[in-house]
Design an enzyme around this catalytic site. Structure first.
Site, PDB file in Angstrom:
ATOM      1  N   SER A  65       3.969   6.927  16.124  1.00 52.19           N
ATOM      2  CA  SER A  65       5.024   7.189  14.801  1.00 52.19           C
ATOM      3  C   SER A  65       5.143   8.722  14.621  1.00 52.19           C
ATOM      4  O   SER A  65       4.424   9.373  14.755  1.00 52.19           O
ATOM      5  CB  SER A  65       4.466   6.714  13.565  1.00 52.19           C
ATOM      6  N   SER A  66       6.420   9.136  14.620  1.00 48.32           N
ATOM      7  CA  SER A  66       6.796  10.566  14.391  1.00 48.32           C
ATOM      8  C   SER A  66       6.227  11.126  12.937  1.00 48.32           C
ATOM      9  O   SER A  66       6.049  12.372  12.874  1.00 48.32           O
ATOM     10  CB  SER A  66       8.223  10.887  14.579  1.00 48.32           C
ATOM     11  N   ASP A  85      10.183   4.000  -3.040  1.00 54.49           N
ATOM     12  CA  ASP A  85       9.693   4.969  -2.444  1.00 54.49           C
ATOM     13  C   ASP A  85       9.350   6.466  -2.859  1.00 54.49           C
ATOM     14  O   ASP A  85       8.445   7.084  -2.874  1.00 54.49           O
ATOM     15  CB  ASP A  85      10.078   4.950  -0.826  1.00 54.49           C
ATOM     16  N   GLU A 142       7.446  -1.677   7.956  1.00 56.46           N
ATOM     17  CA  GLU A 142       7.041  -2.478   6.584  1.00 56.46           C
ATOM     18  C   GLU A 142       6.654  -3.792   7.106  1.00 56.46           C
ATOM     19  O   GLU A 142       5.895  -4.500   6.451  1.00 56.46           O
ATOM     20  CB  GLU A 142       8.345  -2.584   5.977  1.00 56.46           C
ATOM     21  N   HIS A 153      12.974  -3.996   3.218  1.00 62.23           N
ATOM     22  CA  HIS A 153      14.521  -3.545   2.578  1.00 62.23           C
ATOM     23  C   HIS A 153      15.486  -3.624   3.893  1.00 62.23           C
ATOM     24  O   HIS A 153      16.592  -4.210   3.823  1.00 62.23           O
ATOM     25  CB  HIS A 153      14.442  -2.181   2.046  1.00 62.23           C
ATOM     26  N   ARG A 154      14.841  -3.376   4.967  1.00 63.18           N
ATOM     27  CA  ARG A 154      16.067  -3.271   6.191  1.00 63.18           C
ATOM     28  C   ARG A 154      16.290  -4.658   6.661  1.00 63.18           C
ATOM     29  O   ARG A 154      17.419  -4.669   7.017  1.00 63.18           O
ATOM     30  CB  ARG A 154      15.718  -2.322   7.277  1.00 63.18           C
ATOM     31  N   ASN A 185       4.182   0.974  -0.599  1.00 64.33           N
ATOM     32  CA  ASN A 185       4.498   0.900   0.848  1.00 64.33           C
ATOM     33  C   ASN A 185       5.214   2.021   1.410  1.00 64.33           C
ATOM     34  O   ASN A 185       6.074   1.914   2.413  1.00 64.33           O
ATOM     35  CB  ASN A 185       5.169  -0.550   1.084  1.00 64.33           C
ATOM     36  N   ASP A 212      15.631   3.495  12.801  1.00 67.10           N
ATOM     37  CA  ASP A 212      15.948   2.374  11.748  1.00 67.10           C
ATOM     38  C   ASP A 212      17.183   1.854  11.781  1.00 67.10           C
ATOM     39  O   ASP A 212      17.300   0.636  11.715  1.00 67.10           O
ATOM     40  CB  ASP A 212      15.800   3.381  10.516  1.00 67.10           C
ATOM     41  N   ARG A 247      -0.893  -0.826   8.393  1.00 67.16           N
ATOM     42  CA  ARG A 247       0.052   0.337   9.065  1.00 67.16           C
ATOM     43  C   ARG A 247      -0.999   1.212   9.576  1.00 67.16           C
ATOM     44  O   ARG A 247      -1.450   2.007   8.669  1.00 67.16           O
ATOM     45  CB  ARG A 247       1.202   0.630   8.163  1.00 67.16           C
ATOM     46  N   ARG A 273       8.769  -5.716  12.816  1.00 71.70           N
ATOM     47  CA  ARG A 273      10.303  -5.811  12.810  1.00 71.70           C
ATOM     48  C   ARG A 273      10.973  -6.429  13.896  1.00 71.70           C
ATOM     49  O   ARG A 273      11.644  -7.277  14.075  1.00 71.70           O
ATOM     50  CB  ARG A 273      11.123  -4.519  12.717  1.00 71.70           C
ATOM     51  N   LYS A 311      13.155  -0.921  -2.369  1.00 71.49           N
ATOM     52  CA  LYS A 311      12.524   0.414  -1.898  1.00 71.49           C
ATOM     53  C   LYS A 311      13.212   1.596  -1.350  1.00 71.49           C
ATOM     54  O   LYS A 311      12.719   2.811  -1.539  1.00 71.49           O
ATOM     55  CB  LYS A 311      11.909  -0.118  -0.369  1.00 71.49           C
TER      56      LYS A 311
END
Ligand code: DC
Length: 672
Positions: free
Chosen positions: A168-169, A49, A343, A410-411, A91, A315, A121, A346, A436
């Site tokens: 989304s903030s 990123d 991503e 990734h998460r 991404n 997250d 997204r 989720r 990422k």
């Protein structure tokens, strides 16, 4: 698609230095690019990123250089100099959204695109807001989604702009960071409820460091003063990533601990440091310092389910969904609708993969509820206090050998690594997606589950004997990496392969049919423990070990030895190449004369003939070859401790290493 098999584990302890925060890194980069003057950024995260952001800035005419451990960015002092560009942003939401806003005001012609998922997204709320100010932005694919085209446009002076806060903030962050570019001031009004407020706090904090103070009225209205402009503060430092900290802290809470993360703590500006409070609410023991956080399992080893509104830790909340597997009761995580547009979706991905492990999961539009069926044996309870970590896994009914999909997220990969602490083997598909934000995540994670004690040194220094005894005392696995090179040499000699044919040797190394069974070493089913110690194999192994391709072929095999509860690995490059993150590295040596003498005695005891002068000369030649080779030469790492055994007995040398283990890895020593 590659995969990573994680061996069953029950304990986790140790400390981890966190990589730089992704959110702070990409904000710093953009602010530095727009500011007047040069900004040097320390501890910038190096990951996919941030690379997308760095590439984009270069394409937009921003000059940045890597100077040692710092990235120095020469700011444009306003709009980007390049007025026409095509940007590919992968991404990276933290690059895509703020760059869209900054370019919309920039009087140029740009196209922004990303990977397929980025094109799914939503970005409509941000584009809508920018259009209110006169921006000319077109959708090149589906309405409301990237890719985008931005054309020059007359931007409305001052005025008000409305942006939705529910999805989304990052949209509000993008507007906040870009609006000072207009120089005209503006008021942003947030429509609906603002989610992920701590990320807005972070944005405002970082903008202030670059000289732009935003007035805010609650979370509804934000005023950027007319004439505001960014000025470089000089040198800035990126905090450790608090979201990444969540996996390690969770490992400590599940696997006994203590696990300490360094780089983020009480003074952090990242909302995700509050993940530690959620763990505490589940019963984990947490300590927090200015720049570190430490987690341990509850005293009785039993984590409890929680019901938590996760708006403030969007997250890190994902990590809680996996910790829930280890808790008693049903954990409900609410207010997580934003997970659906990250991503991957989720909520859906988490539910599917948790079920593979045997969990009961209920998922809705903005919540997830997770519990793990238990079959707790009554006898386990009485042992809980003395063995909290093991107790946590006892009674849990994890499905072994689950094959976890990671959805290029990734998460997902990092969260599910925790599942192996359920005492079952787990397969993580496409583990490389962690790059990422955290390219070496798995090495660091494994170093908590299975710490490595790396013992390197020259031939015949006695490191093999010492390492094997240390492993035995600690109950750790043991890797004699020299034996692998010796086996390659033996297999080559037997197959008539020349010892200077690197390619052929590498092929042998890749498919080496070697098995270690306790102290027995088998090649193709035949015991070769004595054969590989012959002088021909000794000399041959140091020749085959000089080929980079041979070393590369043996790397994965060596790393696979790192399994819970830990590994003692000995060789030449254990600390420098194979396990560079080993928490204890020892360079074990002795004078060439004393090594030759020890070898001489060994041979005579075995009834073999030997000449001490020849042995000494052979040793010196091997030392020279092992030390002078260009790949992975024998060397003492800067962070290795020197152990000179010339005047020591084996027992003394073992005691010396165990004492270091006590100091560095008290948990490992305690279980010895
Ligand atoms: O430790 P040993 O004497 O059994 O090792 C045999 C040879 O293998 C030695 O000459 C150097 C090489 N070796 C290496 O290059 N890297 C290692 N990690 C271990 C051994």
């Amino acid at each position: 698609m590659a995969f990573l098999d994680l061996a069953p584990a029950t304990r986790a302890s140790g400390s981890v230095r966190l990589p730089g925060s992704k959110s702070i890194s990409n904000r710093f980069l953009l602010l530095a690019a727009l500011a007047q003057g040069e900004t040097c950024i320390r501890d910038l995260l190096l990951s996919d990123d941030t690379e997308r952001m760095l590439e984009a800035l270069k394409a937009l005419g921003i000059d940045w250089q890597r100077q040692g451990s710092e990235f120095c960015v020469r700011g444009a002092g306003g709009f980007f100099p390049v007025k026409q560009a095509e940007l590919f942003l992968g991404n990276a939401g933290t690059a895509f959204r703020p760059l869209t806003a900054a370019l919309a005001f920039g009087d140029g012609h740009y196209r922004l695109s990303g990977v397929a998922r980025m094109h799914e997204r939503p970005i409509g709320d941000l584009v809508e807001a920018l259009r209110q100010l006169g921006a000319d932005i077109r959708y090149l694919g589906n309405d409301g989604f990237p890719p985008l085209e931005i054309r020059p446009a007359a931007i409305v002076a001052g005025g008000r702009v409305r942006v939705r806060g529910e999805a989304s903030s990052q949209f509000l962050t993008a507007l906040l960071m870009a609006l000072p570019l207009t120089g005209k001031g503006a008021t942003i009004e947030v429509a609906g409820e603002l989610i992920s407020k701590p990320y807005i706090d972070m944005t405002l904090n970082l903008m202030a460091r670059f000289g732009v103070a935003v007035d805010r009225e609650g979370w509804r209205e934000f005023r950027i003063p007319a004439g505001a402009r960014y000025v470089s503060p000089g040198t800035v430092t990126v905090e450790g990533d608090a979201s990444a900290a969540s996996y390690f802290l969770a490992a400590g809470a599940i696997g006994g601990g203590p696990v300490r993360v360094e780089g983020a703590g009480r003074d952090s500006i990242q909302g995700d440091v509050r993940f530690a409070e959620a763990l505490q609410a589940m019963g984990a023991r947490i300590e927090v310092g200015a720049n570190w956080i430490e987690a341990r399992a509850p005293v009785d080893g039993r984590l409890q389910a929680i019901d938590l509104d996760c708006n403030h830790i969007p997250d890190a909340a994902m990590t809680l969904a996996v910790v829930a597997l280890f808790a008693e009761g049903t954990t409900r995580l609410t207010h997580i609708a934003s997970w659906r547009v990250k991503e991957t979706d989720r909520i859906a991905a988490m539910a599917t993969e948790l079920r593979k492990l045997g969990a009961q999961v209920e998922a809705g539009a903005d919540y997830i509820a997770v519990s793990m069926p238990r079959s707790e044996p009554a006898a386990a309870v009485s042992r809980l206090c003395s063995e909290p970590a093991a107790a946590v896994s006892r009674g849990l009914t994890f499905v072994p050998h689950a094959s976890i999909d990671t959805y290029d997220d990734h998460r997902m990969a990092m969260c599910f690594s925790l599942a192996c602490l359920g005492g079952v083997p787990v397969r993580i598909n496409d583990p490389a997606c962690v790059s990422k934000t955290f390219p070496d995540y798995f090495e660091r994670f494994l170093s908590l589950l299975a710490p490595v004690i790396a013992i390197d040194g020259p031939s015949a220094s006695g490191k093999g004997t010492v390492a094997a005894l240390v492993a035995e005392k600690l109950g750790f696995h043991y890797l004699d990496s020299g034996a692998l090179y010796r086996l390659v040499a033996l297999a080559a000699l037997r197959a008539g392969v020349a010892l200077d044919d690197g390619e052929a040797l590498a092929r042998i190394a890749e498919t080496l049919p070697a098995v270690f069974e306790g102290r027995r070493i088998l090649l193709d089913g035949e015991e070769v423990g004595t054969a590989i110690r012959s002088e021909a194999c000794s000399a041959g192994s140091s020749r085959v070990a000089a080929f980079a391709a041979v070393r590369a072929a043996l790397l994965g095999r060596q790393r696979a030895y790192r399994q819970s509860p830990g590994l003692v690995a000995e060789g030449r490059d254990m600390g420098s190449v194979v396990f560079p993150e080993a928490p204890l590295k020892v360079f074990l040596t002795a004078t060439a004369e004393s090594r030759a003498e020890r070898r001489y005695k060994q041979l005579i005891e075995k009834g073999m003939s030997a000449n001490i002068d020849t042995l000494l000369q052979d040793l010196r030649e091997r030392d020279a070859r092992d030390s002078a080779r260009p790949v992975a030469p024998l060397q003492k790492c800067a962070d290795a401790e020197l152990l000179n055994t010339t005047a020591m007995t084996v027992d003394e040398a073992v005691a010396w290493v165990i004492e270091r283990v006590r100091q560095r890895l008290p948990q490992a020593a305690a279980h010895s």
